[in-house]
Design an enzyme around this catalytic site. Structure first.
Site, short mmCIF file in Angstrom:
data_model
loop_
_atom_site.label_atom_id
_atom_site.label_comp_id
_atom_site.label_asym_id
_atom_site.label_seq_id
_atom_site.Cartn_x
_atom_site.Cartn_y
_atom_site.Cartn_z
N LYS A 9 0.82 -1.21 0.00
CA LYS A 9 0.00 0.00 0.00
C LYS A 9 0.87 1.27 0.00
CE LYS A 9 -3.90 -2.30 2.22
NZ LYS A 9 -4.89 -2.26 3.32
N TYR A 49 -12.53 -3.07 -3.39
CA TYR A 49 -13.10 -3.09 -2.04
C TYR A 49 -14.63 -3.15 -2.04
CZ TYR A 49 -8.47 -2.35 -0.05
OH TYR A 49 -7.15 -2.52 0.34
N ASN A 112 -2.10 -0.23 7.07
CA ASN A 112 -1.61 -1.55 7.47
C ASN A 112 -0.66 -2.19 6.44
OD1 ASN A 112 -3.58 -2.15 5.63
ND2 ASN A 112 -4.53 -3.78 6.82
N HIS A 115 -1.89 -5.53 1.49
CA HIS A 115 -3.16 -6.26 1.29
C HIS A 115 -2.84 -7.60 0.67
CE1 HIS A 115 -7.19 -7.32 -0.06
NE2 HIS A 115 -6.59 -7.71 -1.17
N GLU A 126 -9.05 -10.85 -7.71
CA GLU A 126 -8.14 -9.70 -7.57
C GLU A 126 -7.00 -9.74 -8.58
OE1 GLU A 126 -7.22 -9.81 -3.36
OE2 GLU A 126 -9.25 -9.17 -2.83
P1 CMP Z 1 -7.22 -4.83 3.53
O1 CMP Z 1 -6.67 -6.17 3.76
O2 CMP Z 1 -6.68 -4.06 2.36
O3 CMP Z 1 -8.82 -4.93 3.38
C1 CMP Z 1 -9.69 -3.87 3.71
C2 CMP Z 1 -8.95 -2.68 4.30
O4 CMP Z 1 -9.76 -1.71 4.94
C3 CMP Z 1 -8.06 -3.22 5.39
O5 CMP Z 1 -6.98 -3.94 4.84
C4 CMP Z 1 -7.68 -1.94 6.12
O6 CMP Z 1 -6.57 -1.28 5.54
C5 CMP Z 1 -8.90 -1.05 5.90
N1 CMP Z 1 -9.63 -0.83 7.15
C6 CMP Z 1 -9.72 0.34 7.80
N2 CMP Z 1 -10.47 0.20 8.90
C7 CMP Z 1 -10.86 -1.09 8.97
C8 CMP Z 1 -11.64 -1.86 9.88
N3 CMP Z 1 -12.20 -1.30 10.97
N4 CMP Z 1 -11.84 -3.17 9.63
C9 CMP Z 1 -11.29 -3.74 8.54
N5 CMP Z 1 -10.54 -3.07 7.63
C10 CMP Z 1 -10.32 -1.76 7.84
#
Ligand code: CMP
Length: 143
Positions: A9, A49, A112, A115, A126
């Site tokens: 990311k 998403y 985070n 992904h 994906e």
């Molecule tokens: P990712 O694995 O990319 O999938 C969805 C993304 O939404 C997740 O990682 C996080 O970066 C983002 N996100 C932000 N807030 C939340 C949350 N409360 N729960 C889950 N995903 C979140």
């Protein structure tokens, strides 16, 4: 052979973590079959998403992922979807094993670092969203 979609990311790219994270997948033995540095546009982010549409974090996540370049990758290997998820650690870095990628490099669920597809079906969807079939390479990996 099983494939998974992995995206480093904007925070990972901006913080100069690309090489270290790639190294963890290589050291584990996963096979890199596709990779590009790219800007994600809004339409692609919304498709990616789509399952989260309506949730509170959906709009901020789409805005974030489109804000700066990401590294999109496809890794291949036996059980690579589950293996990659183990390497990444829990979605929330606060809960991630300290030895995992998110546990090592993250503090915040909205930043985070990485992904990864959560199932073989998600991986197929994906990979097809981000890569044309001809962008994936077929070769023999040593080791
Ligand atoms: P990712 O694995 O990319 O999938 C969805 C993304 O939404 C997740 O990682 C996080 O970066 C983002 N996100 C932000 N807030 C939340 C949350 N409360 N729960 C889950 N995903 C979140």
């Amino acid at each position: 052979m099983e494939k998974t979609f992995i995206m480093l990311k904007p925070d990972a790219v901006q913080r100069g973590l690309v090489g270290q994270i790639l190294g963890r997948f290589e050291a584990k033995g996963c096979k890199l079959v596709g990779m590009k540095l790219m800007k994600v546009d809004k339409a692609l982010a919304e498709q990616h998403y789509a399952e989260h549409k309506g949730k509170g974090f959906y709009e901020p996540t789409v805005a974030y992922i489109t804000s700066s370049p990401v590294v999109a990758m496809v890794w291949e290997g036996k059980n690579v979807v589950v293996i990659a998820r183990e390497l990444m650690g829990a979605t929330n870095p606060a809960n991630a094993n300290p030895g995992s990628i998110r546990g090592s490099f993250g503090m915040d669920i909205s930043r985070n670092v990485i992904h990864g597809s959560d199932s073989v079906a998600s991986a197929e969807r994906e990979v097809a969203l981000y890569f044309k079939p001809e962008e994936l390479c077929d070769y023999c990996k040593a080791g």
